[in-house]
Design a protein around this motif. Structure first.
Motif, short mmCIF file in Angstrom:
data_model
loop_
_atom_site.label_atom_id
_atom_site.label_comp_id
_atom_site.label_asym_id
_atom_site.label_seq_id
_atom_site.Cartn_x
_atom_site.Cartn_y
_atom_site.Cartn_z
N ALA A 180 0.83 -1.20 0.00
CA ALA A 180 0.00 0.00 0.00
C ALA A 180 0.87 1.26 0.00
O ALA A 180 0.58 2.23 -0.71
N TYR A 181 1.95 1.24 0.79
CA TYR A 181 2.86 2.39 0.83
C TYR A 181 3.73 2.44 -0.41
O TYR A 181 3.99 3.51 -0.97
N ILE A 182 4.19 1.27 -0.85
CA ILE A 182 5.03 1.22 -2.04
C ILE A 182 4.26 1.71 -3.27
O ILE A 182 4.81 2.40 -4.13
N ALA A 183 2.98 1.34 -3.36
CA ALA A 183 2.16 1.75 -4.50
C ALA A 183 2.08 3.27 -4.60
O ALA A 183 2.20 3.85 -5.70
N GLU A 184 1.88 3.95 -3.47
CA GLU A 184 1.81 5.41 -3.50
C GLU A 184 3.16 6.02 -3.88
O GLU A 184 3.21 7.03 -4.59
N THR A 185 4.23 5.41 -3.43
CA THR A 185 5.57 5.90 -3.79
C THR A 185 5.81 5.75 -5.28
O THR A 185 6.30 6.67 -5.95
N ILE A 186 5.45 4.58 -5.83
CA ILE A 186 5.65 4.33 -7.26
C ILE A 186 4.76 5.25 -8.09
O ILE A 186 5.18 5.80 -9.12
N ARG A 187 3.52 5.43 -7.66
CA ARG A 187 2.61 6.32 -8.37
C ARG A 187 3.20 7.74 -8.46
O ARG A 187 3.20 8.36 -9.52
N ALA A 188 3.70 8.23 -7.34
CA ALA A 188 4.30 9.56 -7.34
C ALA A 188 5.53 9.61 -8.24
O ALA A 188 5.78 10.61 -8.92
N GLY A 189 6.32 8.52 -8.25
CA GLY A 189 7.49 8.47 -9.12
C GLY A 189 7.12 8.50 -10.58
O GLY A 189 7.76 9.19 -11.39
N ILE A 190 6.07 7.76 -10.95
CA ILE A 190 5.61 7.75 -12.34
C ILE A 190 5.14 9.15 -12.75
O ILE A 190 5.45 9.64 -13.84
N LEU A 246 21.30 0.61 5.51
CA LEU A 246 20.20 0.95 4.60
C LEU A 246 19.89 2.43 4.67
O LEU A 246 19.57 3.07 3.65
N SER A 247 19.94 3.01 5.87
CA SER A 247 19.70 4.45 6.02
C SER A 247 20.77 5.26 5.29
O SER A 247 20.47 6.25 4.61
N ARG A 248 22.01 4.83 5.44
CA ARG A 248 23.09 5.53 4.73
C ARG A 248 22.92 5.38 3.22
O ARG A 248 23.20 6.32 2.46
N LEU A 249 22.50 4.20 2.77
CA LEU A 249 22.25 3.98 1.35
C LEU A 249 21.14 4.89 0.86
O LEU A 249 21.23 5.48 -0.23
N SER A 250 20.08 5.03 1.67
CA SER A 250 18.97 5.91 1.30
C SER A 250 19.44 7.35 1.16
O SER A 250 19.08 8.06 0.21
N ASP A 251 20.27 7.80 2.11
CA ASP A 251 20.80 9.17 2.04
C ASP A 251 21.66 9.36 0.79
O ASP A 251 21.59 10.40 0.13
N LEU A 252 22.48 8.35 0.49
CA LEU A 252 23.34 8.42 -0.69
C LEU A 252 22.52 8.50 -1.97
O LEU A 252 22.80 9.31 -2.87
N LEU A 253 21.50 7.64 -2.06
CA LEU A 253 20.65 7.64 -3.25
C LEU A 253 19.88 8.95 -3.39
O LEU A 253 19.68 9.44 -4.51
N GLU A 254 19.45 9.50 -2.25
CA GLU A 254 18.70 10.75 -2.30
C GLU A 254 19.60 11.89 -2.80
O GLU A 254 19.16 12.76 -3.55
N ARG A 255 20.85 11.89 -2.35
CA ARG A 255 21.77 12.94 -2.81
C ARG A 255 22.10 12.76 -4.30
O ARG A 255 22.29 13.74 -5.02
N LYS A 256 22.14 11.51 -4.73
CA LYS A 256 22.54 11.25 -6.12
C LYS A 256 21.39 11.42 -7.10
O LYS A 256 21.55 11.99 -8.18
N TYR A 257 20.21 10.89 -6.72
CA TYR A 257 19.10 10.89 -7.66
C TYR A 257 17.96 11.82 -7.26
O TYR A 257 17.08 12.10 -8.07
N GLY A 258 17.93 12.24 -6.00
CA GLY A 258 16.77 12.97 -5.51
C GLY A 258 15.69 12.01 -5.13
O GLY A 258 15.83 10.79 -5.25
N GLY A 259 14.58 12.50 -4.65
CA GLY A 259 13.49 11.63 -4.23
C GLY A 259 12.17 12.33 -4.37
O GLY A 259 12.08 13.48 -4.78
N VAL A 260 11.12 11.60 -4.04
CA VAL A 260 9.77 12.17 -4.10
C VAL A 260 9.14 12.02 -2.74
O VAL A 260 9.40 11.08 -2.00
N ARG A 261 8.29 12.96 -2.40
CA ARG A 261 7.51 12.88 -1.18
C ARG A 261 6.08 12.56 -1.56
O ARG A 261 5.48 13.26 -2.37
N THR A 262 5.57 11.51 -1.00
CA THR A 262 4.22 11.09 -1.36
C THR A 262 3.28 11.34 -0.22
O THR A 262 3.63 11.22 0.95
N LYS A 263 2.05 11.68 -0.57
CA LYS A 263 1.03 11.92 0.44
C LYS A 263 0.74 10.62 1.18
O LYS A 263 0.39 9.61 0.59
#
Length: 265
Positions: A139-149, A244-261
């Motif tokens: 349910a959470y992943i779906a909203e994240t993917i939707r926002a990414g699309i 995993l947290s450090r990986l998330s921070d690294l990916l966010e700095r490299k690719y950016g991210g989305v905030r989903t409702k």
């Protein structure tokens, strides 16, 4: 007194109060009792190697199967919610709202005990964990993917369509790869959340070979009457979640991210 001077004075007072509190706690604490409760070397030594070879490995496996199922289902739900077909959108929306609103604890109880009672249908431990974690996580992943699309520029879609690509091929070869590049950081965060939710597996009545970290620590706590096993289990969780947290921070700095409702729990 100027604004900067007042700010420095305020910070100095706060630091001073923190130092005073720390000193008072240091003098009042019973360090002998704390050492026996949390850092009992004899009890801690007895947790190895099982805490690694059994509990830590099972935690990783439970998380992996739950995340894999949740990711696959999440992709389907995200595409359904973006579909032009009304019933698909309604079903996906209802599912997402339902499983974002339900505690994972209830889902574990329903699949571990409710379904067998109501339908005489029993799952093995891995299937139960996969379904329980996957249903909630999807349910959470779906909203994240939707926002990414939706974050993929429309020009990419228009360019692919102008080259004669079908809508399905455009989605699979153009949109989804770019969307996943955008949503890697929040997906990594979801993996961390599922790692912690895997502790709910203890409800299912595990054998010693099926123990994950939380159940392993609780069992040893009851056996040795010491918090040392809980501390060791917590450290093992950190061995998983901090990288995993450090990986998330690294990916966010490299690719950016989305905030989903509603994408956080």
């Amino acid at each position: 007194m100027g604004r900067r001077q007042r700010a420095r004075l305020s910070r100095g007072i706060q630091y001073g109060l923190l130092v005073v509190v720390a000193v008072v706690l240091a003098f009042l604490a019973d360090w002998g009792q704390i050492g026996r409760a949390f850092f009992n070397i004899e009890v801690g030594a007895k947790q190895f190697p099982d805490v690694i070879t059994t509990a830590l490995v099972n935690t990783i496996v439970y998380t992996a199967v739950g995340f894999a199922f949740g990711l696959g289902l999440g992709i389907v739900l995200a595409l359904m919610k973006l579909s032009s077909v009304g019933p698909y959108r309604w079903i996906a929306t209802a599912y997402i709202e339902l499983f974002r609103g339900l505690p994972a604890l209830l889902v574990f109880i329903a699949l571990g005990f409710g379904v067998p009672i109501a339908f005489q249908l029993r799952f093995d431990i891995y299937s139960t964990v996969m379904l329980s974690l996957g249903l909630v996580g999807s349910a959470y992943i779906a909203e994240t993917i939707r926002a990414g699309i939706q974050a993929v520029p429309k020009g990419q879609v228009e360019a692919a369509r102008s080259l004669g690509m079908s809508p399905a091929r455009t989605m699979l070869t153009v949109v989804l790869p770019q969307a996943f590049r955008i949503i890697l950081p929040p997906l990594t965060n979801e993996l961390i959340l599922l790692t912690k939710d895997s502790s709910l597996v203890y409800l299912l009545g595990l054998t010693s070979e099926q123990y994950e970290l939380a159940k392993f620590g609780r069992g040893a706590l009851n056996q040795y009457q010491s918090l040392t096993p809980i501390l060791i289990a917590g450290l093992c969780y950190l061995v998983i979640t901090i990288p995993l947290s450090r990986l998330s921070d690294l990916l966010e700095r490299k690719y950016g991210g989305v905030r989903t409702k509603g994408a956080t729990k």
